[in-house]
Design a protein around this motif. Structure first.
Motif, PDB file in Angstrom:
ATOM      1  N   GLU A 161       0.817  -1.211   0.000  1.00  0.00           N
ATOM      2  CA  GLU A 161       0.000   0.000   0.000  1.00  0.00           C
ATOM      3  C   GLU A 161       0.852   1.263   0.000  1.00  0.00           C
ATOM      4  O   GLU A 161       0.490   2.265  -0.612  1.00  0.00           O
ATOM      5  N   ARG A 162       1.990   1.223   0.660  1.00  0.00           N
ATOM      6  CA  ARG A 162       2.763   2.447   0.864  1.00  0.00           C
ATOM      7  C   ARG A 162       3.770   2.732  -0.232  1.00  0.00           C
ATOM      8  O   ARG A 162       3.920   3.863  -0.686  1.00  0.00           O
ATOM      9  N   ARG A 163       4.506   1.689  -0.680  1.00  0.00           N
ATOM     10  CA  ARG A 163       5.613   1.992  -1.594  1.00  0.00           C
ATOM     11  C   ARG A 163       5.844   0.937  -2.672  1.00  0.00           C
ATOM     12  O   ARG A 163       6.806   1.043  -3.421  1.00  0.00           O
ATOM     13  N   GLY A 164       5.007  -0.072  -2.768  1.00  0.00           N
ATOM     14  CA  GLY A 164       5.273  -1.135  -3.724  1.00  0.00           C
ATOM     15  C   GLY A 164       6.123  -2.221  -3.104  1.00  0.00           C
ATOM     16  O   GLY A 164       6.629  -2.088  -1.987  1.00  0.00           O
ATOM     17  N   LEU A 165       6.302  -3.289  -3.815  1.00  0.00           N
ATOM     18  CA  LEU A 165       6.852  -4.509  -3.247  1.00  0.00           C
ATOM     19  C   LEU A 165       8.275  -4.344  -2.726  1.00  0.00           C
ATOM     20  O   LEU A 165       8.555  -4.570  -1.558  1.00  0.00           O
ATOM     21  N   GLY A 166       9.194  -3.961  -3.581  1.00  0.00           N
ATOM     22  CA  GLY A 166      10.587  -3.829  -3.152  1.00  0.00           C
ATOM     23  C   GLY A 166      11.218  -5.170  -2.822  1.00  0.00           C
ATOM     24  O   GLY A 166      10.577  -6.222  -2.869  1.00  0.00           O
ATOM     25  N   LEU A 167      12.501  -5.134  -2.475  1.00  0.00           N
ATOM     26  CA  LEU A 167      13.248  -6.335  -2.124  1.00  0.00           C
ATOM     27  C   LEU A 167      13.430  -6.395  -0.617  1.00  0.00           C
ATOM     28  O   LEU A 167      13.838  -5.416   0.003  1.00  0.00           O
ATOM     29  N   ALA A 168      13.152  -7.529  -0.040  1.00  0.00           N
ATOM     30  CA  ALA A 168      13.349  -7.714   1.399  1.00  0.00           C
ATOM     31  C   ALA A 168      13.601  -9.189   1.660  1.00  0.00           C
ATOM     32  O   ALA A 168      13.117 -10.061   0.928  1.00  0.00           O
ATOM     33  N   ARG A 169      14.358  -9.467   2.704  1.00  0.00           N
ATOM     34  CA  ARG A 169      14.539 -10.845   3.121  1.00  0.00           C
ATOM     35  C   ARG A 169      13.248 -11.352   3.751  1.00  0.00           C
ATOM     36  O   ARG A 169      12.585 -10.630   4.495  1.00  0.00           O
ATOM     37  N   GLY A 170      12.893 -12.601   3.443  1.00  0.00           N
ATOM     38  CA  GLY A 170      11.679 -13.156   4.009  1.00  0.00           C
ATOM     39  C   GLY A 170      11.152 -14.284   3.155  1.00  0.00           C
ATOM     40  O   GLY A 170      11.785 -14.706   2.173  1.00  0.00           O
ATOM     41  N   PRO A 171       9.975 -14.799   3.488  1.00  0.00           N
ATOM     42  CA  PRO A 171       9.419 -15.953   2.768  1.00  0.00           C
ATOM     43  C   PRO A 171       9.220 -15.699   1.275  1.00  0.00           C
ATOM     44  O   PRO A 171       9.425 -16.601   0.458  1.00  0.00           O
ATOM     45  N   LEU A 172       8.813 -14.480   0.923  1.00  0.00           N
ATOM     46  CA  LEU A 172       8.550 -14.194  -0.491  1.00  0.00           C
ATOM     47  C   LEU A 172       9.836 -14.265  -1.312  1.00  0.00           C
ATOM     48  O   LEU A 172       9.861 -14.835  -2.404  1.00  0.00           O
ATOM     49  N   ARG A 173      10.902 -13.720  -0.785  1.00  0.00           N
ATOM     50  CA  ARG A 173      12.180 -13.812  -1.492  1.00  0.00           C
ATOM     51  C   ARG A 173      12.645 -15.269  -1.561  1.00  0.00           C
ATOM     52  O   ARG A 173      13.215 -15.701  -2.573  1.00  0.00           O
ATOM     53  N   THR A 174      12.425 -16.032  -0.512  1.00  0.00           N
ATOM     54  CA  THR A 174      12.784 -17.451  -0.522  1.00  0.00           C
ATOM     55  C   THR A 174      12.066 -18.181  -1.657  1.00  0.00           C
ATOM     56  O   THR A 174      12.657 -18.995  -2.379  1.00  0.00           O
ATOM     57  N   ALA A 175      10.772 -17.882  -1.820  1.00  0.00           N
ATOM     58  CA  ALA A 175       9.997 -18.506  -2.898  1.00  0.00           C
ATOM     59  C   ALA A 175      10.533 -18.099  -4.261  1.00  0.00           C
ATOM     60  O   ALA A 175      10.678 -18.934  -5.171  1.00  0.00           O
ATOM     61  N   ALA A 176      10.839 -16.804  -4.430  1.00  0.00           N
ATOM     62  CA  ALA A 176      11.361 -16.326  -5.708  1.00  0.00           C
ATOM     63  C   ALA A 176      12.699 -16.977  -6.035  1.00  0.00           C
ATOM     64  O   ALA A 176      12.948 -17.379  -7.180  1.00  0.00           O
ATOM     65  N   GLU A 177      13.564 -17.100  -5.038  1.00  0.00           N
ATOM     66  CA  GLU A 177      14.866 -17.736  -5.262  1.00  0.00           C
ATOM     67  C   GLU A 177      14.708 -19.209  -5.623  1.00  0.00           C
ATOM     68  O   GLU A 177      15.479 -19.746  -6.432  1.00  0.00           O
ATOM     69  N   ALA A 178      13.699 -19.868  -5.048  1.00  0.00           N
ATOM     70  CA  ALA A 178      13.447 -21.268  -5.399  1.00  0.00           C
ATOM     71  C   ALA A 178      13.006 -21.401  -6.854  1.00  0.00           C
ATOM     72  O   ALA A 178      13.399 -22.343  -7.552  1.00  0.00           O
ATOM     73  N   VAL A 179      12.195 -20.452  -7.321  1.00  0.00           N
ATOM     74  CA  VAL A 179      11.763 -20.461  -8.721  1.00  0.00           C
ATOM     75  C   VAL A 179      12.972 -20.306  -9.647  1.00  0.00           C
ATOM     76  O   VAL A 179      13.134 -21.048 -10.622  1.00  0.00           O
ATOM     77  N   LEU A 180      13.844 -19.348  -9.346  1.00  0.00           N
ATOM     78  CA  LEU A 180      14.999 -19.099 -10.205  1.00  0.00           C
ATOM     79  C   LEU A 180      15.999 -20.259 -10.165  1.00  0.00           C
ATOM     80  O   LEU A 180      16.609 -20.593 -11.184  1.00  0.00           O
ATOM     81  N   ALA A 181      16.145 -20.875  -8.991  1.00  0.00           N
ATOM     82  CA  ALA A 181      17.046 -22.014  -8.889  1.00  0.00           C
ATOM     83  C   ALA A 181      16.551 -23.172  -9.754  1.00  0.00           C
ATOM     84  O   ALA A 181      17.332 -23.838 -10.452  1.00  0.00           O
ATOM     85  N   GLU A 182      15.261 -23.416  -9.723  1.00  0.00           N
ATOM     86  CA  GLU A 182      14.694 -24.493 -10.547  1.00  0.00           C
ATOM     87  C   GLU A 182      14.808 -24.165 -12.028  1.00  0.00           C
ATOM     88  O   GLU A 182      15.150 -25.026 -12.845  1.00  0.00           O
ATOM     89  N   LEU A 183      14.547 -22.920 -12.380  1.00  0.00           N
ATOM     90  CA  LEU A 183      14.639 -22.509 -13.781  1.00  0.00           C
ATOM     91  C   LEU A 183      16.073 -22.638 -14.279  1.00  0.00           C
ATOM     92  O   LEU A 183      16.321 -23.112 -15.392  1.00  0.00           O
ATOM     93  N   GLY A 184      17.040 -22.248 -13.445  1.00  0.00           N
ATOM     94  CA  GLY A 184      18.435 -22.376 -13.822  1.00  0.00           C
ATOM     95  C   GLY A 184      18.852 -23.822 -13.972  1.00  0.00           C
ATOM     96  O   GLY A 184      19.626 -24.178 -14.875  1.00  0.00           O
ATOM     97  N   ALA A 185      18.346 -24.694 -13.101  1.00  0.00           N
ATOM     98  CA  ALA A 185      18.701 -26.115 -13.171  1.00  0.00           C
ATOM     99  C   ALA A 185      18.143 -26.737 -14.439  1.00  0.00           C
ATOM    100  O   ALA A 185      18.747 -27.649 -15.004  1.00  0.00           O
ATOM    101  N   ARG A 186      16.999 -26.269 -14.888  1.00  0.00           N
ATOM    102  CA  ARG A 186      16.393 -26.845 -16.096  1.00  0.00           C
ATOM    103  C   ARG A 186      17.057 -26.321 -17.354  1.00  0.00           C
ATOM    104  O   ARG A 186      16.977 -26.917 -18.402  1.00  0.00           O
TER     105      ARG A 186
END
Length: 358
Positions: A333-358
């Motif tokens: 609501e205040r400033r948009g998503l941005g980058l932060a450590r937390g579960p959402l970044r963990t999920a995003a990193e898992a997506v990229l790791a799988e994409l890179g492995a494929r």
């Protein structure tokens, strides 16, 4: 005029002025910059250009027979080529002879193909099992993380959720000037990647955002054309980019193009029984278009449903199980998503790791 330092450009060596004007017009239609030379270009320009377009008069006067043969050389003629034109093409080893203006579409296609870096890009599509699953947020987060770690030279997040309000809002760039889907005009089924990058609003360095529009007057936003979607995906992939497609819960031809083009489709499922039941139908729909599926399970799990149980029920490989992101709604609501450590970044990193492995 171009200079000796220019490389990987489209080099034009045309003596006949009407033919030169016609090639300029075609290059503009293809959003392609031309490095124009009226004298012998020098070997560095000749070998370094992504594409060379020349005419018979230049071949005859510039002593190009002494230059090394190279791919992506096109000889153009005004009207149908004659015997001298075919002889000139053989002298320089031209790949094609195009008669203009009849072959203008073929020259546009050659300009677009020459823009490819030769490095194959990647496409990931993210879909939600139910409304509100968080597919748009995960798409935006994946694009931000990819740009931050330079997963590919450029990243483009493509909004396929026509009724979602615009992914630019999630990223906090709704007020930034730039092209949105309603503004995109695709000529001859092709988009130049360089022009696309220049036209899109940037959410971060190396991250372009192609968002759906918002019909503020109460009208339903326009449909997304599947041909335009295909043109954007092909251009970005051919330029070596990463494309993150927010499919969310969309159905229809444009969403199908995103699913079919993806190297990986990620299904985001909340850890709730009804969401898992819905995900079975969604996974079957996706599976009819792309078998490269994987799963992310998002908490909370009010009934104690475990991520492994969800994966077993759906028959999909589990990339990650993540809890709810604390403070996410307030950040959005205040400033948009941005980058932060937390579960959402963990999920995003898992997506990229799988994409890179494929």
């Amino acid at each position: 005029m171009g200079s000796e330092s220019t490389t990987a450009s489209a080099l034009m060596l045309i003596a006949e002025h009407r033919l030169r004007d016609e090639v300029r017009r075609i290059a503009a239609a293809a959003d392609r910059h031309l490095d124009e030379q009226s004298t012998p270009p020098g070997r560095r320009l000749w070998t370094g250009a992504a594409l060379v377009v020349l005419d018979s008069a230049t071949v005859a006067t510039a002593e190009l027979s002494r230059y090394p043969r190279r791919p992506d050389t096109i000889l153009v003629t005004e009207g149908e080529p004659g015997l001298p034109d075919w002889q000139a093409a053989a002298t320089v080893g031209a790949d094609h002879v195009f008669a203009l203006p009849a072959d203008a579409d073929r020259l546009i296609e050659a300009f677009a193909e020459a823009e490819s870096t030769g490095e194959d890009g990647a496409v990931v599509a993210i879909a939600g099992a139910t409304g509100g699953a968080g597919a748009s947020i995960l798409s935006a987060a994946t694009a931000l993380v990819a740009a931050d770690c330079r997963f590919r030279p450029e990243t483009v997040v493509v909004d396929g959720d026509r009724l979602g309000g615009g992914i630019d809002l999630l990223l906090g760039v709704e007020a930034v000037d730039g092209l949105r889907w309603p503004d995109l005009v695709v000529r001859d089924g092709r988009v130049a990647a360089s022009a696309l990058h220049a036209a899109l609003p940037a959410a971060a360095p190396g991250l372009g955002v192609l968002s759906c529009g918002r019909a503020l007057d109460g009208r339903v936003p326009d449909e997304l054309g599947p041909a335009a979607v295909q043109a954007v995906l092909s251009a970005a992939r051919g330029a070596g980019d990463l494309v993150v497609c927010d499919v969310s819960g969309e159905r229809g031809p444009h969403a199908d193009r995103m699913l079919e083009a993806a190297d990986l489709v990620v299904l985001l499922v909340p850890a709730r029984l009804r969401a898992v039941a819905a995900a079975q139908a969604v996974a079957a729909h996706i599976g009819g278009r792309n078998t490269n599926q994987a799963l992310i399970v998002r908490g909370p799990a009010p009934g104690g449903l475990r991520a492994a149980e969800v994966a077993d029920a759906l028959g999909l490989p589990l990339l990650a199980a993540v809890r709810a992101e604390p403070g996410l709604d307030a950040r959005l609501e205040r400033r948009g998503l941005g980058l932060a450590r937390g579960p959402l970044r963990t999920a995003a990193e898992a997506v990229l790791a799988e994409l890179g492995a494929r």
